[in-house]
Design an enzyme around this catalytic site. Structure first.
Site, PDB file in Angstrom:
ATOM      1  N   LYS A 191       1.029  -1.248   0.125  1.00  0.00           N
ATOM      2  CA  LYS A 191       0.028  -0.110  -0.073  1.00  0.00           C
ATOM      3  C   LYS A 191       0.914   1.276  -0.161  1.00  0.00           C
ATOM      4  O   LYS A 191       1.808   1.426   1.058  1.00  0.00           O
ATOM      5  CB  LYS A 191      -0.840  -0.114   1.136  1.00  0.00           C
ATOM      6  CG  LYS A 191      -1.720   1.275   1.397  1.00  0.00           C
ATOM      7  CD  LYS A 191      -2.090   1.544   2.607  1.00  0.00           C
ATOM      8  CE  LYS A 191      -2.553   3.074   3.108  1.00  0.00           C
ATOM      9  NZ  LYS A 191      -2.143   4.102   2.231  1.00  0.00           N
ATOM     10  N   GLU A 266       9.780   0.783  10.650  1.00  0.00           N
ATOM     11  CA  GLU A 266      11.155   1.812  10.771  1.00  0.00           C
ATOM     12  C   GLU A 266       9.979   3.331  10.804  1.00  0.00           C
ATOM     13  O   GLU A 266       9.343   3.523  10.068  1.00  0.00           O
ATOM     14  CB  GLU A 266      11.547   1.835   9.070  1.00  0.00           C
ATOM     15  CG  GLU A 266      12.831   2.363   9.121  1.00  0.00           C
ATOM     16  CD  GLU A 266      12.911   4.024   8.721  1.00  0.00           C
ATOM     17  OE1 GLU A 266      12.484   4.892   9.513  1.00  0.00           O
ATOM     18  OE2 GLU A 266      12.636   4.118   7.359  1.00  0.00           O
ATOM     19  N   CYS A 300      12.993  10.822   7.710  1.00  0.00           N
ATOM     20  CA  CYS A 300      12.893   9.960   9.229  1.00  0.00           C
ATOM     21  C   CYS A 300      14.232  10.220   9.905  1.00  0.00           C
ATOM     22  O   CYS A 300      14.274  10.466  11.122  1.00  0.00           O
ATOM     23  CB  CYS A 300      12.732   8.729   8.997  1.00  0.00           C
ATOM     24  SG  CYS A 300      13.642   7.778   7.962  1.00  0.00           S
ATOM     25  N   GLU A 397       9.432  15.277  16.747  1.00  0.00           N
ATOM     26  CA  GLU A 397       9.800  15.030  15.268  1.00  0.00           C
ATOM     27  C   GLU A 397       8.852  16.067  14.676  1.00  0.00           C
ATOM     28  O   GLU A 397       7.772  16.045  14.410  1.00  0.00           O
ATOM     29  CB  GLU A 397       9.474  13.742  14.590  1.00  0.00           C
ATOM     30  CG  GLU A 397      10.092  13.642  13.247  1.00  0.00           C
ATOM     31  CD  GLU A 397       9.762  12.130  12.747  1.00  0.00           C
ATOM     32  OE1 GLU A 397       8.601  11.761  13.139  1.00  0.00           O
ATOM     33  OE2 GLU A 397      10.633  11.690  11.908  1.00  0.00           O
TER      34      GLU A 397
END
Ligand code: NDP
Length: 771
Positions: A191, A266, A300, A397
């Site tokens: 996906k 991850e 990331c 973040e």
């Protein structure tokens, strides 16, 4: 403007990459359908989602919105395909992967332009970084498919893999997921992120073009609440691989707990970028640009926390501000643009809110004097100084082009600041003193450390996180193990106190539990450990963290010594096994012998399960170091009370971890007899802690404990489910048996690399060299 003016100002003119071929490609295929079993299929909902160009805010394409029913058909197609793909020879799979790599190269420009249009990232990056890395990944994994039989003997494909990827590197994340899965013989249902599906759909065409067997790759576009959740929960999916936010990763951990699905996550990061005062500041400035303004900071592993040695901080900030003033932001298809658009209005809003929060909390904001385009979703490069380490912008973040700077005085302070985060994805260390850099790198809790460079990626070297940045690796040989399982194992034939911090202590509860033999006779008592005992044991295990930095040779010696001391008391230990299990004396003697041999095995491995050195295409090397995970909780099996216990403890401590072991609940006395063996074998206090008592309760406490880094569980299936679900809090590594028993006497079941891998994680340290 005259040539002289241009020469004087060095202004860039517009250099747009043509988008006509990509737009025509999109137009010809509108609306995009689902890719199932190598065919384009209408979604069962018959509904479509708009994909928008973030640089203009205008619709680009309509893509199918899949439903749970479509997930069912895609998984069925993948399962069907697995029947033959799983047994297709490695060489044949290698040829398909090679064909994909070639096709990616042949369509490189179309893919690069599509990616820029769909995601908003600059063509310079999609053309020179994303797409070449995609091809490289397929080439490298064609090699791994070819070598699987010899390099991973005894391992088999998992089956059907559900893969969910984010929007920040759409095609690259697809490659990181699909290449290893196919190389190891799995089939996939993938996906893409809702915002960025187009390159995945072009990839589906490549799958058709090269004649990959139907059903090996299926691509379902659509929404997380429909496709994502159904894929994660589908009972016929054997593994879920996810890249995205930590919150969603946590919910996937909970949803898959106890299902027997393998999982790799991850997740996010808040990576430190550490600059020592002897670093070459001009190189550092270019490093900062690559660390935080690459892909608009939507990375990331972005180096989003700049940690600078105090005496050079102002000089470095001045250089960074001057460089920011010259950064070019605008049309992503302009070849001379450094920064493109933010992926969506929602992401832009998140960035704006966090930046406003930074200002409210008293940090100093600096942005260049030029203005962003008003059409589309843009945010300027931003620098915050005077930031407190506890500030929101230093902890959360931001996932945007926002750099947060802090200062330090000593290397120790730099490491403490670097590790002051719940994440652990990556770090960069800048110093011209290689001794200092190589001393600091292993002390940072992160899966990748770049020395005097940043944001380097290659298929040779694994990538993945520590702590709440997730677990599992993508790339490198270690990444292959995420897509295999040990091939079928041979069939199976068949009131001491607690020990905490090197001392025998009474249980906090003040209660004892009776231990019976199989005939129901009372043969002893053990302490009933509780939550408080576990807390004390975890504290003791942390206090013994120096064990990780003892030399492997030293750890080997201690394991040999434990084996020697056990062999002196062989008879006594065998008698204890007989007493608890009613096996014959010969069987018990055999168990003790096997235990001694197992200790020898891990004494042998202690200094031999080493890392490796990768040679990515750069002038330099990558040191892949195997590091202990930290504090591991071990729920030991009921069978083989001595051997089962040592089989878990020995690999974990051989690799430098400290442990809290819950010995066999039914037959704990062999483990409690080991207290004296440990004491007389020079094992430092706190390396092995033993808490007896009910596994259900104690393993739950260990799994929920934020200071436990990993949890292994060998027991009933419900226990496995509980451990996986409870471990989602701090994303600890888990290893559970899903109720399947092992024959601990058999070396194929009871020892080997599987145990050593569960005891370690790989850190990749990138070391470029040359003047
Ligand atoms: P998400 O984690 O929500 O999305 C990543 C992928 O997971 C997408 O394909 C998404 O689908 C899918 N997804 C979302 N929820 C579920 C679910 N419950 N079950 C299964 N699949 C799901 O990231 P966002 O795109 O919302 O970004 C939010 C934040 O996440 C960013 O600001 C950033 O901080 C972080 N992030 C981190 C990334 C990384 O590389 N580590 C990458 C992207 C984001 P859909 O697109 O349809 O929503």
């Amino acid at each position: 403007m005259s040539v002289m003016d241009i020469f004087e100002t060095m202004e860039y003119g517009p250099a747009p990459e043509a988008d006509s071929t990509a737009l025509a490609w999109i137009k010809d295929r509108q609306p995009f359908q689902l890719f199932i079993n190598n065919s384009w299929v209408k979604p069962s909902s018959d509904s479509y989602l708009a994909s928008v160009n973030p640089a203009t805010g205008k619709p680009l394409a309509q893509v199918a919105s899949a439903t749970k029913a479509d997930v069912d058909s895609a998984v069925a197609a993948a399962r069907n395909a697995f029947a033959s793909w799983g047994s297709t020879p490695g060489h044949v799979r290698a040829r398909y992967l090679y064909a994909i790599a070639r096709q990616v190269q042949k369509h490189a420009r179309l893919l690069a332009v599509l990616e820029s249009l769909d995601n908003g990232k600059s063509i310079r990056e999609t053309r020179d970084i994303d797409i070449p890395l995609v091809a490289r990944h397929f080439y490298a994994h064609a090699g791994w498919a070819q070598l699987m039989a010899t390099e991973l003997p005894g391992y088999a494909a998992l089956g059907v893999v559900g893969q969910i990827i984010p929007w920040n590197f759409p095609l690259l994340m697809l490659a990181w997921k699909i290449a290893p899965a196919l190389a190891m013989g799995n089939t996939v249902v993938l996906k893409p992120a809702r915002y960025t599906s187009l390159t995945a759909l072009k990839f589906a065409e490549i799958v058709q073009e090269i004649g990959l067997p139907a059903g090996v790759v299926n691509i379902l576009t659509g929404e997380a609440s429909q496709v994502g959740e159904a894929l994660v929960r589908h009972p016929d999916v054997n593994k879920v691989a996810f890249t995205g936010s930590t919150d969603v990763g946590r919910s996937i951990r909970r949803a898959t707990a106890g299902s027997g699905k393998k999982l790799s996550l991850e997740l996010g990061g808040k990576s430190p970028f550490i600059v020592f005062d002897d670093a070459d500041l001009d190189s550092v400035v270019e490093g900062v640009v690559d660390a935080i303004w690459f892909n608009q900071g939507q990375v990331c592993c972005a180096g989003s926390r700049l940690l600078v040695q105090e005496d050079i901080a102002e000089a470095l900030y001045a250089k960074i501000r001057a460089r920011m003033e010259r950064l070019r932001l605008g049309n992503p298809l302009d070849k001379a643009v450094d920064m493109g658009a933010i992926v969506s209005p929602a992401q832009l809003q998140d960035i704006q809110q966090l930046v406003a929060r930074g200002v409210e909390e008293g940090a100093e904001l600096w942005q260049p004097s030029w203005a962003c385009p008003t059409e589309g979703y843009f945010f300027p490069p931003t620098l915050f100084t005077n930031v407190s380490p506890a500030a929101t912008i230093a902890q959360v973040e931001i996932f945007g082009p926002v750099l947060v700077a802090m200062t330090f005085r000593t290397p120790g302070e730099a490491i403490a600041l670097a590790n002051n985060t719940r994440y652990g994805l990556a770090a960069s260390v800048w110093s011209d003193n290689i001794n200092l850099a190589l001393d600091v790198a292993p002390r940072i809790k992160a899966g990748t450390v770049w020395i005097n460079c940043t944001n380097q990626f290659d298929a040779s070297s694994g990538f993945g996180g520590y702590r709440e940045s997730g677990f599992g690796r993508e790339g490198g040989k270690e990444g292959l193990y995420e897509y295999v399982r040990p091939a079928a194992l041979p069939a199976i034939d068949r009131t001491p106190k607690l020990f905490i911090g090197g001392k025998q202590v009474r249980p906090d509860s003040g209660y004892s539990l009776a231990v019976h033999n199989p005939a129901g006779q009372l043969i002893g008592e053990v302490g009933e450990g509780n939550r408080k005992d576990i807390r004390n044991a975890v504290e003791a295990a942390h206090a013994a963290s120096g064990w990780a930095s003892t030399t492997p040779h030293n750890r080997a010696q201690i394991l040999f010594y434990i084996a020697e001391n056990l062999s002196v008391r062989e008879q006594e230990f065998a008698a204890r096994v007989v007493q608890q299990t009613a096996c014959t004396h010969a069987q018990a003697a055999n168990e003790v012998q096997a235990t001694i041999s197992r200790l020898f095995t891990y004494a042998a491995w202690a200094d031999k399960f080493e890392g490796s050195i990768h040679r990515p295409p750069l002038r330099g090397v990558v040191l892949a170091m195997k590091e202990p995970i930290g504090v591991i909780g071990l729920a030991c099996p009921d069978e083989y009370p001595l051997l089962g216990f040592i089989s878990l403890i020995a690999p974990a401590i051989a690799m430098g971890n400290t442990v809290i072991a819950l010995p066999s609940q039914r037959s704990p006395l062999s483990a409690t007899d080991c207290y004296q063996i440990f004491e007389t074998s020079d094992l430092p206090s706190g390396v092995v802690n033993i808490v007896t008592g009910p596994h259900d309760i104690l393993s739950q406490v260990l799994s929920e404990h934020d200071d436990v880094d990993a949890m292994w569980y060998f027991g009933p299936v419900q226990g496995s489910q509980r451990v996986e679900a409870a471990s989602a809090g701090n994303m600890k590594h888990t290893w559970v048996n899903d109720g399947s028993p092992r024959d601990w006497l058999n070396t194929l079941h009871g020892e080997g690399e599987e145990f050593l891998r569960a005891s370690t994680q790989v850190k990749n340290i990138w070391v470029p060299y040359g003047e």
